[in-house]
Scaffold this motif. Sequence first.
Motif, PDB file in Angstrom:
ATOM      1  N   GLU A  47     -48.607  -4.345  43.401  1.00 16.91           N
ATOM      2  CA  GLU A  47     -47.856  -4.147  44.729  1.00 16.91           C
ATOM      3  C   GLU A  47     -46.955  -2.507  44.785  1.00 16.91           C
ATOM      4  OE1 GLU A  47     -47.056  -7.662  43.728  1.00 16.91           O
ATOM      5  OE2 GLU A  47     -48.347  -8.630  45.539  1.00 16.91           O
ATOM      6  N   THR A  50     -49.413   0.361  44.043  1.00 18.52           N
ATOM      7  CA  THR A  50     -50.038   0.976  45.170  1.00 18.52           C
ATOM      8  C   THR A  50     -48.943   1.591  46.062  1.00 18.52           C
ATOM      9  OG1 THR A  50     -51.423  -1.296  45.025  1.00 18.52           O
ATOM     10  CG2 THR A  50     -51.612   0.600  47.132  1.00 18.52           C
ATOM     11  N   HIS A  51     -47.807   0.976  46.305  1.00 16.24           N
ATOM     12  CA  HIS A  51     -45.948   1.969  47.359  1.00 16.24           C
ATOM     13  C   HIS A  51     -46.007   2.672  45.844  1.00 16.24           C
ATOM     14  CE1 HIS A  51     -45.080  -0.675  50.327  1.00 16.24           C
ATOM     15  NE2 HIS A  51     -44.759  -1.928  49.622  1.00 16.24           N
ATOM     16  N   ASP A  83     -58.071  -7.400  44.508  1.00 12.34           N
ATOM     17  CA  ASP A  83     -56.896  -6.533  44.697  1.00 12.34           C
ATOM     18  C   ASP A  83     -56.776  -6.566  45.633  1.00 12.34           C
ATOM     19  OD1 ASP A  83     -54.579  -7.413  42.271  1.00 12.34           O
ATOM     20  OD2 ASP A  83     -55.966  -5.842  41.171  1.00 12.34           O
ATOM     21  N   VAL A  86     -54.202  -6.904  49.367  1.00 12.14           N
ATOM     22  CA  VAL A  86     -52.977  -6.405  48.687  1.00 12.14           C
ATOM     23  C   VAL A  86     -53.029  -4.982  48.897  1.00 12.14           C
ATOM     24  CG1 VAL A  86     -51.125  -6.310  47.115  1.00 12.14           C
ATOM     25  CG2 VAL A  86     -52.048  -8.320  47.197  1.00 12.14           C
ATOM     26  N   ILE A  90     -50.558  -2.413  51.922  1.00 13.28           N
ATOM     27  CA  ILE A  90     -49.827  -1.779  51.622  1.00 13.28           C
ATOM     28  C   ILE A  90     -50.658  -0.356  51.915  1.00 13.28           C
ATOM     29  CG2 ILE A  90     -48.512  -0.174  49.940  1.00 13.28           C
ATOM     30  CD1 ILE A  90     -48.708  -3.457  48.179  1.00 13.28           C
TER      31      ILE A  90
END
Length: 126
Positions: A47, A50-51, A83, A86, A90
Amino acid sequence: MKKIIHTSEAPAAIGPYSQACLVNGTLYISGQIPVDPESGKLIEGIEKETHQVMKNLKAILTEAGMSFDNAVKASIFLKNMDDFAVVNEIYASYFNNDQFPARETVQVSCLPKNVDVEISMIAYKD
């Protein structure tokens, strides 16, 4: 004419390439990995990774006078396709509307610095 785009708000290139090149209104952004440009450290956890990748892309788009609204193509590289959901959620949260760019997502065996996600992008502005 080709213009090299560089910003300190995104990680410096780790090889012989530019963060991005702008040619006739089209911006070609090199693959971004989850490196914090301020500290130079890798971010861990899918997470957070990715952000960070999306923030790095945004910084380069901004430097070129663009935004995610200008994105026309993205390529997502994942170390583990488990993944996907998720990363997809995002990724989608960074776009203002349902006018998403064309995209592919592929699983690869290894990415630079052994990260879990890398995203490259092409954007266009008249």
